[in-house]
Enzyme design. Sequence first.
Site, PDB file in Angstrom:
ATOM      1  N   TYR A 127      13.047  -9.074 -14.080  1.00 36.95           N
ATOM      2  CA  TYR A 127      11.729  -8.674 -13.574  1.00 36.95           C
ATOM      3  C   TYR A 127      10.634  -9.419 -14.348  1.00 36.95           C
ATOM      4  O   TYR A 127       9.675  -9.937 -13.764  1.00 36.95           O
ATOM      5  CB  TYR A 127      11.592  -7.163 -13.747  1.00 36.95           C
ATOM      6  CG  TYR A 127      10.292  -6.578 -13.278  1.00 36.95           C
ATOM      7  CD1 TYR A 127      10.036  -6.407 -11.922  1.00 36.95           C
ATOM      8  CD2 TYR A 127       9.321  -6.154 -14.193  1.00 36.95           C
ATOM      9  CE1 TYR A 127       8.848  -5.833 -11.491  1.00 36.95           C
ATOM     10  CE2 TYR A 127       8.139  -5.589 -13.769  1.00 36.95           C
ATOM     11  CZ  TYR A 127       7.905  -5.430 -12.411  1.00 36.95           C
ATOM     12  OH  TYR A 127       6.727  -4.864 -11.990  1.00 36.95           O
ATOM     13  N   HIS A 179       0.817  -1.228   0.000  1.00 40.02           N
ATOM     14  CA  HIS A 179       0.000   0.000   0.000  1.00 40.02           C
ATOM     15  C   HIS A 179       0.847   1.274   0.000  1.00 40.02           C
ATOM     16  O   HIS A 179       0.337   2.349  -0.254  1.00 40.02           O
ATOM     17  CB  HIS A 179      -0.929   0.019   1.220  1.00 40.02           C
ATOM     18  CG  HIS A 179      -0.186   0.232   2.510  1.00 40.02           C
ATOM     19  ND1 HIS A 179       0.587  -0.752   3.080  1.00 40.02           N
ATOM     20  CD2 HIS A 179      -0.057   1.315   3.293  1.00 40.02           C
ATOM     21  CE1 HIS A 179       1.145  -0.282   4.173  1.00 40.02           C
ATOM     22  NE2 HIS A 179       0.772   0.972   4.334  1.00 40.02           N
ATOM     23  N   HIS A 181      11.085   5.439 -13.525  1.00 34.95           N
ATOM     24  CA  HIS A 181      10.658   5.241 -14.904  1.00 34.95           C
ATOM     25  C   HIS A 181      10.688   6.587 -15.630  1.00 34.95           C
ATOM     26  O   HIS A 181      10.844   7.637 -15.010  1.00 34.95           O
ATOM     27  CB  HIS A 181       9.261   4.634 -14.940  1.00 34.95           C
ATOM     28  CG  HIS A 181       9.241   3.191 -14.542  1.00 34.95           C
ATOM     29  ND1 HIS A 181       8.915   2.799 -13.263  1.00 34.95           N
ATOM     30  CD2 HIS A 181       9.515   2.062 -15.224  1.00 34.95           C
ATOM     31  CE1 HIS A 181       9.000   1.475 -13.202  1.00 34.95           C
ATOM     32  NE2 HIS A 181       9.352   1.005 -14.371  1.00 34.95           N
ATOM     33  N   LYS A 232       7.705 -11.968 -12.988  1.00 32.19           N
ATOM     34  CA  LYS A 232       6.286 -11.666 -13.173  1.00 32.19           C
ATOM     35  C   LYS A 232       5.574 -12.785 -13.940  1.00 32.19           C
ATOM     36  O   LYS A 232       4.399 -13.076 -13.684  1.00 32.19           O
ATOM     37  CB  LYS A 232       6.110 -10.321 -13.883  1.00 32.19           C
ATOM     38  CG  LYS A 232       6.452  -9.138 -12.987  1.00 32.19           C
ATOM     39  CD  LYS A 232       5.481  -9.076 -11.803  1.00 32.19           C
ATOM     40  CE  LYS A 232       5.655  -7.866 -10.921  1.00 32.19           C
ATOM     41  NZ  LYS A 232       4.740  -7.857  -9.770  1.00 32.19           N
ATOM     42  N   SER A 266       3.177  -7.050 -15.590  1.00 27.28           N
ATOM     43  CA  SER A 266       3.671  -5.878 -16.319  1.00 27.28           C
ATOM     44  C   SER A 266       3.697  -6.218 -17.805  1.00 27.28           C
ATOM     45  O   SER A 266       3.821  -7.393 -18.183  1.00 27.28           O
ATOM     46  CB  SER A 266       5.092  -5.604 -15.835  1.00 27.28           C
ATOM     47  OG  SER A 266       5.816  -4.912 -16.818  1.00 27.28           O
ATOM     48  N   SER A 267       3.644  -5.183 -18.633  1.00 28.19           N
ATOM     49  CA  SER A 267       3.672  -5.448 -20.084  1.00 28.19           C
ATOM     50  C   SER A 267       5.042  -5.954 -20.539  1.00 28.19           C
ATOM     51  O   SER A 267       5.178  -6.441 -21.656  1.00 28.19           O
ATOM     52  CB  SER A 267       3.276  -4.197 -20.867  1.00 28.19           C
ATOM     53  OG  SER A 267       4.139  -3.131 -20.556  1.00 28.19           O
ATOM     54  N   CYS A 268       6.067  -5.883 -19.668  1.00 31.40           N
ATOM     55  CA  CYS A 268       7.383  -6.381 -20.085  1.00 31.40           C
ATOM     56  C   CYS A 268       7.469  -7.904 -20.055  1.00 31.40           C
ATOM     57  O   CYS A 268       8.495  -8.471 -20.392  1.00 31.40           O
ATOM     58  CB  CYS A 268       8.501  -5.768 -19.243  1.00 31.40           C
ATOM     59  SG  CYS A 268       8.507  -6.349 -17.554  1.00 31.40           S
TER      60      CYS A 268
HETATM   61  P1  GDP Z   1      11.060   0.495 -19.783  1.00 31.50           P
HETATM   62  O1  GDP Z   1       9.689   0.498 -20.374  1.00 31.50           O
HETATM   63  O2  GDP Z   1      11.383  -0.710 -18.979  1.00 31.50           O
HETATM   64  O3  GDP Z   1      12.105   0.733 -20.862  1.00 31.50           O
HETATM   65  O4  GDP Z   1      11.085   1.677 -18.724  1.00 31.50           O
HETATM   66  P2  GDP Z   1      11.540   3.198 -18.553  1.00 31.50           P
HETATM   67  O5  GDP Z   1      10.336   3.984 -18.192  1.00 31.50           O
HETATM   68  O6  GDP Z   1      12.682   3.255 -17.592  1.00 31.50           O
HETATM   69  O7  GDP Z   1      12.094   3.694 -19.970  1.00 31.50           O
HETATM   70  C1  GDP Z   1      11.258   3.898 -21.094  1.00 31.50           C
HETATM   71  C2  GDP Z   1      12.033   4.567 -22.217  1.00 31.50           C
HETATM   72  O8  GDP Z   1      12.277   5.934 -21.862  1.00 31.50           O
HETATM   73  C3  GDP Z   1      13.402   3.944 -22.529  1.00 31.50           C
HETATM   74  O9  GDP Z   1      13.592   3.953 -23.925  1.00 31.50           O
HETATM   75  C4  GDP Z   1      14.364   4.941 -21.847  1.00 31.50           C
HETATM   76  O10 GDP Z   1      15.660   4.944 -22.441  1.00 31.50           O
HETATM   77  C5  GDP Z   1      13.634   6.256 -22.129  1.00 31.50           C
HETATM   78  N1  GDP Z   1      14.068   7.370 -21.275  1.00 31.50           N
HETATM   79  C6  GDP Z   1      14.399   8.623 -21.706  1.00 31.50           C
HETATM   80  N2  GDP Z   1      14.822   9.377 -20.703  1.00 31.50           N
HETATM   81  C7  GDP Z   1      14.739   8.622 -19.571  1.00 31.50           C
HETATM   82  C8  GDP Z   1      15.047   8.885 -18.206  1.00 31.50           C
HETATM   83  O11 GDP Z   1      15.494   9.960 -17.811  1.00 31.50           O
HETATM   84  N3  GDP Z   1      14.796   7.844 -17.318  1.00 31.50           N
HETATM   85  C9  GDP Z   1      14.279   6.638 -17.728  1.00 31.50           C
HETATM   86  N4  GDP Z   1      14.051   5.698 -16.801  1.00 31.50           N
HETATM   87  N5  GDP Z   1      14.031   6.378 -19.034  1.00 31.50           N
HETATM   88  C10 GDP Z   1      14.245   7.349 -19.935  1.00 31.50           C
END
Ligand code: GDP
Length: 315
Positions: free
Chosen positions: A142, A18, A185, A146, A113-115
């Site tokens: 991860y 939570h 993220h 999942k 998760s979608s991953c």
């Molecule tokens: P993912 O869906 O597991 O790849 O999760 P993320 O949210 O960490 O990254 C999504 C996309 O956003 C990837 O292509 C990252 O390289 C891009 N990205 C661009 N700038 C950033 C940043 O500052 N932080 C993160 N985490 N991702 C970034």
Amino acid sequence: MTDAPYRLAGRRVWVAGHGGMVGAALVRRLAREDCEILTVGRAEVDLRRQSDVEAWLADVRPQAVVMAAATVGGIQANDSRPAEFIYDNLAIETNVVHGAWRCGVEKLLFLGSSCIYPRDAAQPMAEDALLTGPLEATNQWYAVAKIAGLKLCQAYRRQYGCDFITAMPANLYGPGDNFDPASSHVIAALLHKAHEAKTAGADSLAVWGSGRPRREFLYVEDLADALAFLLQNYSGEAHVNVGAGKDIAIGELAALIAEVTGFAGDLAFDPSKPDGTPRKLLDVSRLRALGWAPSTGLRDGLAQTYRWYCENALA
Ligand code: GDP
């Protein structure tokens, strides 16, 4: 096994996790359902320890459980802390699912998760794309955990008749997100970095990767609403995708975030950082057919998240 619809009213519902973004949104959403919400802090129960989980379940005896507890993080956190991502999540899942069966929980909702889908899955990704190809390397640890959680729920349903269901959300964002740029993220990271750049009068905002990958983003309040809906209206072995139904390129997202935060400088793409999977868009037709759709557009969701960040995360 209980059949859908399952009534939450009058039930004791444990929201595991939570304190996180998803768990907190669920607690807010379930407050409208006339059920008793049970929560426990990390200091009292470490969900990675079976004895802690069993003792807690025996003590409080929930009728329904939502598993919003997980070790989560963005692309860099996933890639650099593989042991934590696989061990913590496997331990939490096995402890909670097995414990829930042992103490006779009527309904359990597990979140993936979608991953979990193959890196090169056809887009949008339907539920049956699972295990049809290799995973994206940056978050495979991860994803494997999942997938195991999803299979655990299916196995307990098959062997013991437990009404355990699973939902696979798109990339999430919203109030309560983790804004630490090293582990967050993309949305939380860029909101934070854009805010800092604006405040410092910097002329550029660093965006990881090429800006070309595409992601689907779901506002966490919409996710919580979908989960409350699934708990009450879905019972089945098949997992259900939960998404917004559209995706956006990271470069376009960064431009939108610059607009929302009022950052007027340039975007500086950093190719030394990973792009990750090229595209993640869920096929949400199963959930739509059940009768649920999201209500928050990306621009609104970003503005609300930025407001939350300014009011709560800037200490
Ligand atoms: P993912 O869906 O597991 O790849 O999760 P993320 O949210 O960490 O990254 C999504 C996309 O956003 C990837 O292509 C990252 O390289 C891009 N990205 C661009 N700038 C950033 C940043 O500052 N932080 C993160 N985490 N991702 C970034």
